[in-house]
Write a protein that holds these residues in place. Structure first.
Motif, PDB file in Angstrom:
ATOM      1  N   GLU A 181       0.787  -1.292  -0.026  1.00  5.34           N
ATOM      2  CA  GLU A 181      -0.097   0.139   0.042  1.00  5.34           C
ATOM      3  C   GLU A 181       0.723   1.241  -0.094  1.00  5.34           C
ATOM      4  O   GLU A 181       2.153   1.134   0.224  1.00  5.34           O
ATOM      5  N   ASN A 182       0.426   2.524  -0.345  1.00  2.22           N
ATOM      6  CA  ASN A 182       1.190   3.643  -0.192  1.00  2.22           C
ATOM      7  C   ASN A 182       2.024   3.636  -1.240  1.00  2.22           C
ATOM      8  O   ASN A 182       3.370   4.087  -0.854  1.00  2.22           O
ATOM      9  N   ASN A 183       1.993   3.059  -2.471  1.00  2.00           N
ATOM     10  CA  ASN A 183       3.164   3.025  -3.475  1.00  2.00           C
ATOM     11  C   ASN A 183       4.173   2.208  -3.262  1.00  2.00           C
ATOM     12  O   ASN A 183       5.366   2.400  -3.694  1.00  2.00           O
ATOM     13  N   THR A 378       4.925   0.870   5.263  1.00  2.00           N
ATOM     14  CA  THR A 378       4.250   1.675   4.340  1.00  2.00           C
ATOM     15  C   THR A 378       4.295   3.091   4.583  1.00  2.00           C
ATOM     16  O   THR A 378       3.509   3.919   3.961  1.00  2.00           O
ATOM     17  N   SER A 381       1.072   5.498   9.660  1.00  4.33           N
ATOM     18  CA  SER A 381      -0.446   5.434   9.604  1.00  4.33           C
ATOM     19  C   SER A 381      -1.149   6.075  10.328  1.00  4.33           C
ATOM     20  O   SER A 381      -2.208   6.226  10.243  1.00  4.33           O
TER      21      SER A 381
END
Length: 765
Positions: A181-183, A378, A381
């Motif tokens: 996730e998040n590239n 990632t 968060s």
């Protein structure tokens, strides 16, 4: 020559520390055990309600972590064979499925019936009984090796799967990536040491010709024509967050050319060295298993993601040079600041400095120069509430750690608390809610049915006004202490005054922290057990008012004063452990699923409770701390599959067990002192990084003799239920004389209580 003998002395000390552990076998013979042999990865694999522990296979704080992919220990099937888990409780980013028989259609990941599973911290064995495949596995830091033995004399297949990514075969190895996730991507390079006879891909469940596949549920299949019984297939692989080439380099550096036994032996050596920094004597075999298993859990995160001097940062999406310092992430600071970070200060101060340095680098890499709150692979968060990274910074600094930029850390922490919103689970800039806090010194609560209108508040969450007010008060105390260390006098006094903001929500009629509305009125009527909806989040956070009643670790003396003195403080503490649930367990846990491990309203299963049993030390009844600690440890932490009371958080709760079994605990990170409890073992030796050791000796210690009769620190009479980090750091001996009945005079004098801030800040009233 002096250096040689000093190094030899340290090596011999560690050697004997490791070998000293022993047990008696069924024949009565003494068997020597390595400390790693006491680790039981299955402990806690069945949860009491929410998240179980996972039998994680990894090296200390290393990037590559795996475990059998199943809901918990009771699940009858495992989902493929794992290659890397990117979070300590996530699913595998890649799966590998060996099999003998093609089915139509073919699922991209197979479910296996299994038996004879054996897990150690660094190795895994399992028999896939329906498929008749023996699996052997050993892990290194960023790479690992599988050995698959196919018992049937028929074609063998190996399928690799990426949920969302690509896989390709280059004639030698499979390489590819998966989006998390998040590239952020994780890469793999996997090389079978026997060349396949055929390579194909999976398309809508059908095997078709091809060597490249991408998209959702991408899968590639290697076929090995086999007419031998017990066909053995060795597989080396590496993983990376940088590139496929880096994954290959990691594999070549760590496992290529090595047997699985060599990798296992190296892993065991590394674990023995890490766990062997603490030597225990006495106690039962189960006590040692609980102790060393809990210590093993404390090495599960954060993880070092530096690869050959570089690391990928999801905080800015760039690959950075690490400049010779390891970069760490996956640190849930909301809970880890309490005991996890302080334990690492003792065992791995150099590593802790690198972790704190990583926090500061993350702050610089993100859009805003804000200290992270929940940094993961990632990115940050921003989960949970408060900004407790400041606690880890001041605690490390106060305990002698210097290899990080304190000034930058202070500024990033100050920005996070004053520029970022205090609303939980949110990374938005400060807004209306924060303006109110700065003016009035508390977060206002909403009445039942009142609609949330402030955009900073996460739509799934709520304001958690008491949890945020109390947590921010502590964070601002930490900021004041950082400012003090930096000579910032004005900031010191400002944040010190702010650190008493918890007083603004204290209800003197009930002695609880009670939510107030925007006009300063307490929300009435109010139930401190049940109000707040699911997880009590409308007012608190995962725990109810009985737990948050004690969440003022920086100003315990002031909390005693607020409650009217020692006698009433003790009464309220006692009542916390005695107050009934108030409804059936079914109904209670439907509202408070994180609030398990109950003793009355006390919850052993969640980190905001961990310091509570030690608070008796501050009010003249340390014998009750001794009593409660022993009972809590024996009741809730056991050598079995339900032996952890709640969500363990990858070391956040286990650090409490390690400290408490040793006999002391850091109630207030940022104050370099430790509260004395009641040790589990006859002796504990901490091997410090400076070459010195600190030893706790509990004379006459056994299950019944839980109470301290008298104490000596370095040979001198010690009547205080605490000691300083300086005394520990310089090496020495704490001797405790134990007995079956409480000595109700030891450690009780007002002048002997653990240090705490003054009851009332001058000028605040």
């Amino acid at each position: 020559m002096i250096v040689f003998f000093n190094n030899l002395k340290r090596c011999l000390s560690l050697f004997f520390m490791i070998l000293i552990c022993s047990c008696v076998n069924d024949n009565g013979a003494i068997v020597q055990k390595d400390v790693v042999d006491y680790v039981n990865p299955y402990m806690g694999n069945i949860s009491h309600l929410l998240v179980p522990t996972f039998p994680t296979i990894h090296l200390p704080n290393s990037m590559l972590r795996v475990y059998p992919e199943r809901a918990d220990y009771t699940q009858d099937l495992i989902h493929g064979l794992p290659l890397i888990t990117t979070s300590h409780r996530g699913s595998s980013a890649f799966n590998m499925s060996p099999f003998n028989t093609l089915t139509n259609p073919l699922e991209p990941v197979r479910y296996y019936s299994y038996d004879n599973e054996k897990i150690t911290p660094s190795s895994y064995q399992v028999y896939l009984d329906d498929d008749r495949i023996l699996v052997d596995y050993a892990v290194s830091h960023q790479s690992a090796k599988y050995k698959l033995t196919f018992e049937a004399s028929e074609d063998a297949f190996l399928m690799l799967h990426s949920k969302r990514g690509a896989l390709s075969w280059d004639g030698t190895a499979v390489s590819g990536y998966q989006f998390i996730e998040n590239n952020t991507k994780v890469y793999v390079y996997l090389k079978p040491l026997v060349a396949p006879d055929k390579v194909s891909i999976l398309k809508e469940g059908i095997q078709i010709q091809g060597t490249f596949t991408e998209g959702n549920q991408a899968a590639i299949i290697l076929t090995f024509h086999n007419n031998r019984v017990n066909f053995a297939l060795d597989i080396d692989y590496g993983v990376s967050f940088i590139s496929e080439d880096q994954a290959k380099n990691n594999m070549l550096r760590e496992v290529s050319g090595k047997t699985i036994l060599e990798i296992k032996n190296k892993g065991k050596e590394i674990w023995n060295q890490a766990l062997g920094k603490l030597k225990v004597e006495g106690g039962s075999e189960d006590d040692k298993t609980v102790f060393y298993t809990s210590l093993y859990r404390c090495y599960e995160r954060p993880v070092n993601i530096s690869e050959d001097g570089k690391y990928y940062s999801a905080f800015d999406g760039q690959v950075h040079n690490d400049n010779g310092r390891d970069f760490y992430t996956d640190d849930w600071i909301w809970d880890s600041y309490r005991a996890h970070h302080p334990l690492r200060v003792l065992l791995d101060p150099g590593k802790e400095e690198d972790i704190l340095n990583s926090f500061i680098l993350m702050s610089e890499q993100m859009e805003h120069f804000w200290l992270p709150t929940f940094p993961e692979i990632t990115g940050d968060s921003r989960r949970m509430n408060s900004n407790h990274g400041v606690a880890a910074l001041i605690d490390g600094y106060r305990k002698g750690l210097r290899n990080f930029d304190l000034k930058k850390g202070y500024q990033a922490g100050k920005n996070a608390i004053t520029q970022k919103t205090l609303a939980p689970w949110s990374g938005k800039p400060a807004g209306e809610l924060d303006d109110f806090y700065k003016e009035h010194g508390y977060i206002p609560a909403l009445y039942e049915g009142e609609v949330e209108t402030i955009p900073e508040v996460h739509p799934f969450e709520s304001r958690q006004p008491i949890a945020v007010t109390l947590g921010t008060s502590y964070d601002e105390w930490c900021l004041s202490q950082l400012a003090l260390e930096l000579g910032l006098d004005e900031a010191y006094h400002h944040f010190l005054k702010q650190s008493y903001n918890y007083r603004n929500v204290f209800n003197p009629k009930t002695d609880f922290f009670h939510p107030k509305d925007k006009d300063g009125k307490f929300i009435e009527p109010f139930d401190y057990v049940f109000d707040g909806g699911m997880g009590a989040r409308k007012f608190y956070g995962e725990n109810n008012g009985w737990v948050y009643r004690w969440d003022v670790p920086h100003h315990v003396a002031d909390l005693i004063a607020l409650m009217g003195g020692r006698e009433n403080f003790i009464h309220n503490l006692n009542q916390t452990f005695a107050e009934p649930l108030g409804m059936s367990k079914y109904s209670f846990y439907a509202k408070l699923p994180d609030h398990t491990g109950n003793v009355g309203q006390f919850s052993m299963a969640n980190e905001p409770s961990l310091h509570i049993p030690y608070l008796y030390n501050y009010a003249g009844q340390p014998w009750k701390t001794q009593k409660r600690i022993q009972k809590l440890l024996k009741t809730w932490f056991r050598n079995d599959v339900m032996g952890v009371p709640g969500d363990e958080d990858g070391g956040g709760m286990s650090a409490f067990v390690v400290f408490s079994q040793m006999g002391f605990y850091p109630v207030t990170p940022g104050m370099p002192v430790y509260n004395i409890g009641s040790p589990t073992f006859k002796s504990v030796t901490l091997q410090l990084s400076n070459g010195k050791s600190f030893k706790i000796i509990a004379k006459n210690n056994n299950t019944g003799n839980k109470y301290i009769q008298s104490a000596k620190l370095n040979g001198k009479v010690w009547d205080k239920p605490w000691f300083s980090h300086e005394a520990l750091r310089d090496g020495g001996v704490l001797e405790l004389e134990m007995g079956a009945k409480a000595n109700k005079t030891w450690g009780t004098a007002p002048e002997d209580v653990p240090p705490s801030a003054k009851p009332i800040y001058p000028g605040s009233e």
